[in-house]
Scaffold this active site. Structure first.
Site, PDB file in Angstrom:
ATOM      1  N   LYS A 195       0.859  -1.188   0.000  1.00 23.64           N
ATOM      2  CA  LYS A 195       0.000   0.000   0.000  1.00 23.64           C
ATOM      3  C   LYS A 195       0.890   1.230   0.000  1.00 23.64           C
ATOM      4  O   LYS A 195       1.681   1.437   0.919  1.00 23.64           O
ATOM      5  CB  LYS A 195      -0.904  -0.009   1.232  1.00 23.64           C
ATOM      6  N   LYS A 248      -2.028  -1.454  -3.975  1.00 25.09           N
ATOM      7  CA  LYS A 248      -2.915  -0.299  -3.918  1.00 25.09           C
ATOM      8  C   LYS A 248      -2.114   0.982  -3.949  1.00 25.09           C
ATOM      9  O   LYS A 248      -1.136   1.082  -3.205  1.00 25.09           O
ATOM     10  CB  LYS A 248      -3.732  -0.396  -2.625  1.00 25.09           C
TER      11      LYS A 248
HETATM   12  C1  PBG Z   1      -7.563   3.180   5.452  1.00 22.52           C
HETATM   13  C2  PBG Z   1      -7.771   3.088   3.994  1.00 22.52           C
HETATM   14  C3  PBG Z   1      -7.578   4.068   3.005  1.00 22.52           C
HETATM   15  C4  PBG Z   1      -8.067   3.524   1.820  1.00 22.52           C
HETATM   16  C5  PBG Z   1      -8.498   2.234   2.108  1.00 22.52           C
HETATM   17  N1  PBG Z   1      -8.287   1.981   3.443  1.00 22.52           N
HETATM   18  C6  PBG Z   1      -7.106   5.470   3.070  1.00 22.52           C
HETATM   19  C7  PBG Z   1      -5.780   5.822   3.535  1.00 22.52           C
HETATM   20  O1  PBG Z   1      -4.878   5.013   3.708  1.00 22.52           O
HETATM   21  O2  PBG Z   1      -5.635   7.030   3.795  1.00 22.52           O
HETATM   22  C8  PBG Z   1      -8.141   4.229   0.497  1.00 22.52           C
HETATM   23  C9  PBG Z   1      -9.169   3.732  -0.462  1.00 22.52           C
HETATM   24  C10 PBG Z   1      -9.493   4.646  -1.581  1.00 22.52           C
HETATM   25  O3  PBG Z   1      -8.862   5.710  -1.787  1.00 22.52           O
HETATM   26  O4  PBG Z   1     -10.414   4.304  -2.330  1.00 22.52           O
HETATM   27  N2  PBG Z   1      -6.283   3.148   5.906  1.00 22.52           N
END
Ligand code: PBG
Length: 325
Positions: A195, A248
């Site tokens: 991520k 992601k």
């Molecule tokens: C929570 C999380 C996030 C997303 C999914 N789980 C946001 C972040 O890390 O700030 C993002 C999903 C999206 O942008 O569609 N940690």
């Protein structure tokens, strides 16, 4: 021997031929629809930067889940908006929390849907970080127990798969041990393994009200410049017991999806995130892009890169378009 013997255009002459030799097929089988659930009843607020996506109460969410099931989408991933935020994100693991009640409602309704839950603290903490904060630092180890409790509360409510998105080190192992110790060995873990610290989460933070109140997430989410490091993150999560792994966002990281696909024999998911959705929606609303065409092209590209599973806010539209084809 080349042209005129070889003529690649021979196989592009008509749609029957083109679909006959098509390498990548997009179906609804691997799609996951992300949903935001909050307190109250009969609440349904559209997210300003994500047309067609709502923050909604459990009753409304259940109605939309029925639609998702009918469209042949196999899975949803739930994000919760709490009644109250605090320093330690306590409501994330409350048995009566919004996500927990949503899971129970879906289970009671006997829908043919896989229920995946996002396991993180940022929606639940007053400071908006994904872990416990002390003196401006996001602490790793003290966060693990809270995440594990959160995953356990989701499993107790009936989740099929828990998906930790916090990026703390060791969280997959902590969650696996907790689930197994409480008789939930059958609940799978989809880890947000690679991520990245991305600007494309902007609209999500509006939807989930989870923007950090100070600083940013660079001390725990990955540097966008690193691909080898993604392989290390995935390897560690698999060692700790992850069943599926995620990359992601999707579009700026297609190379990472491909690398992970080639290196590991586990299902690979990609998250086509909120900012990727918002860009397409905004351009389509201006008449600058043909929405259906570009969405199908984007998802085909993510699948071609090697993703078996795609989390996307476009899921319902895609299911409708594929049905009409
Ligand atoms: C929570 C999380 C996030 C997303 C999914 N789980 C946001 C972040 O890390 O700030 C993002 C999903 C999206 O942008 O569609 N940690």
């Amino acid at each position: 021997m080349s042209f005129p013997v070889h003529r690649p255009r021979r196989l592009r002459r008509n749609e029957l031929l083109r679909s006959f030799v098509r390498e990548t097929r997009l179906g609804t089988e691997g799609l996951v629809y992300p949903m935001f659930v909050g307190p109250g009843t009969r609440v349904r607020n559209e997210v300003r930067s994500m047309p067609g996506i709502y923050q909604q109460s459990v009753d409304q969410l259940l109605e939309e889940c029925r639609e998702v099931e009918q469209l042949g989408i196999p899975a949803v991933i739930l994000f919760g908006l709490p009644e109250r935020k605090d320093e330690r994100g306590t409501e994330a693991h409350a048995a009566t929390g919004t996500v927990q009640r949503a899971i129970e409602a879906i289970r009671r309704a006997n829908l043919k849907l896989l229920v995946i839950t996002d396991v993180c603290l940022c929606e639940y903490t007053s400071h908006g970080h994904c872990g416990v904060v002390e003196e401006g630092e996001v602490l790793n180890d003290p966060t693990l127990e809270i995440l594990a409790e959160t995953a356990l509360s989701h499993a107790r409510a009936g989740a099929d798969i828990v998906a930790p998105s916090d990026m703390m080190d060791g969280r997959v192992g902590a969650i696996r041990r907790k689930l197994d110790a409480h008789g939930f060995a059958q609940v799978a873990i989809l880890s947000y393994a690679a991520k990245y610290c991305s600007g494309f989460y902007g609209p999500f933070r509006e939807a989930a009200q989870s923007a950090p109140q100070f600083g940013d997430r660079r001390s725990y989410q990955m540097d966008p410049a690193n691909a080898r490091e993604a392989l290390r993150e995935v390897a560690l999560d698999l060692e700790e017991g992850a069943d599926l792994v995620m990359v992601k966002p999707a579009l700026p990281y297609l190379d990472v999806i491909r690398l992970v696909r080639e290196r590991f024999a586990v299902p690979v998911a990609a998250y086509n995130v909120s900012g990727e959705y918002a860009m397409v929606k905004a351009a389509a609303q201006n008449g600058w892009l043909d929405e259906q065409r570009v969405v199908l092209e984007i998802l085909t590209g993510i699948r071609r890169a090697g993703a078996d599973i795609i989390l996307t806010y476009h899921a319902k539209d895609v299911a409708r378009w594929l049905k009409a084809c």
